[in-house]
Write an enzyme that holds these catalytic residues in place. Structure first.
Site, short mmCIF file in Angstrom:
data_model
loop_
_atom_site.label_atom_id
_atom_site.label_comp_id
_atom_site.label_asym_id
_atom_site.label_seq_id
_atom_site.Cartn_x
_atom_site.Cartn_y
_atom_site.Cartn_z
N GLU A 37 -3.90 2.14 -3.10
CA GLU A 37 -3.68 3.54 -2.93
C GLU A 37 -2.84 4.42 -3.50
O GLU A 37 -2.05 5.05 -3.05
CB GLU A 37 -3.51 3.74 -1.39
N TYR B 188 -7.93 -3.39 -2.25
CA TYR B 188 -7.85 -2.43 -1.30
C TYR B 188 -9.28 -2.49 -0.76
O TYR B 188 -10.12 -1.82 -1.35
CB TYR B 188 -7.44 -1.07 -1.66
N ASN C 99 -7.32 -4.08 5.47
CA ASN C 99 -7.97 -3.56 6.62
C ASN C 99 -8.69 -4.28 7.55
O ASN C 99 -9.61 -3.83 8.14
CB ASN C 99 -8.82 -2.31 5.97
N ASP D 232 2.76 4.71 5.12
CA ASP D 232 2.32 4.20 6.25
C ASP D 232 2.02 2.82 6.60
O ASP D 232 2.18 2.23 7.63
CB ASP D 232 0.86 4.92 6.86
N HIS D 233 2.17 1.96 5.58
CA HIS D 233 2.43 0.65 5.37
C HIS D 233 3.87 0.20 5.04
O HIS D 233 4.43 1.23 4.37
CB HIS D 233 1.63 0.03 4.25
N ASN E 292 0.81 -1.17 -0.21
CA ASN E 292 0.16 -0.08 -0.13
C ASN E 292 0.94 1.20 -0.26
O ASN E 292 1.55 1.54 1.09
CB ASN E 292 -0.87 0.15 1.27
N ASP F 194 -4.27 -4.55 0.94
CA ASP F 194 -4.65 -4.13 2.25
C ASP F 194 -6.22 -4.36 2.47
O ASP F 194 -6.97 -3.87 1.89
CB ASP F 194 -4.52 -2.55 2.16
#
Length: 277
Positions: free
Chosen positions: A39, A115, A167, A267-268, A11, A165
């Site tokens: 993303e 995603y 989530n 952030d990943h 990501n 991802d």
């Protein structure tokens, strides 16, 4: 004599920003054969294509400007491309892309880049029940599709691999502070139950968990705020889910966690697995 196929999921949290932070250098150093990216958040004509001279990008940007966007970077041209998973509600959002690839060694592959929406809590101060239910409807539709896609791949003599991802932290091993997060999106009971349903030894296998059955993490996401990255207080929400034959061929894998906060690309961090072919 066997060889190795290196496959990653990342990501990138905006491909242009990620490239400024070193995505191109990571590609050159790690030399993955296939990378599922999420993303991407970039129009076609603004993609930093010079960042991947050894790969071609198959990309589904979706119709939401500046949001989402998934793709697959591959050393080989795909023999087929499918954008979305057949949902008139979600496919315009740029959340799923699937390609058929024929690596020079090993079995042919069907690879999906995914995603999943973050969702929201269904109770408490920040509750948004409709947002939570929208995520659950997405997961229900996706789960049905993954069953069909996996069966179709098997009928064609292909292995199936969906990465990205999700989530969702599936189990208590998949996030650092599970007790404090039981009412937070990504660790809600119905989200985790959905994960239970799609994983079985005969259908889809969580490859990194198979390689590290008792390890906490390895985490793949950390907030930018505070000391979360430095203290490794994070979540494992980025996965390789593979058909059993491909999962059994995994010889090593985990998170490519950067050496320091200052060197973070996103952030990943990428999740990388080497598969014997």
């Amino acid at each position: 004599m066997s060889s190795t196929l290196r496959i990653a999921s990342a990501n990138v949290n905006g491909i242009r920003a990620c490239t400024r932070r070193g995505f191109d250098r990571w590609l050159a150093r790690r030399e993955p054969d296939i990378v599922a990216v999420q993303e991407v958040r970039c129009p076609h004509d603004e993609l930093p294509t010079g960042a991947w001279p050894e790969h071609r990008l198959i990309y589904h940007p979706g119709l939401l400007a500046g949001r989402n966007g998934v793709g697959v970077l591959s050393r080989w041209a795909p023999s087929a491309v499918r954008m979305g998973f057949g949902s008139r509600i979600y496919d315009h959002e740029g959340r799923y892309l699937e390609v058929d690839l024929e690596p020079p060694s090993g079995p042919p592959l069907t690879v999906g880049s995914l995603y999943v929406p973050k969702g929201a809590s269904w109770a408490g101060q920040d509750a948004d029940p409709e947002k939570h239910q929208r995520k659950m409807r997405f997961l229900a539709s996706l789960g049905n599709y993954l069953t069909r896609a996996r069966r179709q791949a098997v009928r064609q003599g292909r292995e199936f691999l969906v990465m990205g991802d999700f989530n969702i932290a599936h189990t208590r091993l998949d996030l650092t502070n599970w007790r404090a997060n039981q009412r937070n999106p990504g660790f809600l009971p119905d989200e985790r139950a959905w994960f239970d349903r799609i994983l079985t030894p005969r259908t889809l296998v969580d490859v990194v968990r198979r390689l590290h059955p008792d390890q906490q993490g390895p985490n793949s996401w950390w907030t930018w705020r505070g000391q979360a990255f430095v203290k490794d207080t994070g979540w494992r929400i980025d996965y390789h889910l593979a058909t059993p034959g491909l999962a059994a061929a995994a010889i090593s894998g985990g998170t490519d966690r950067e050496p320091s906060y200052e060197q973070r690309m996103s952030d990943h961090s990428p999740v990388v697995v080497d598969y014997r072919t």
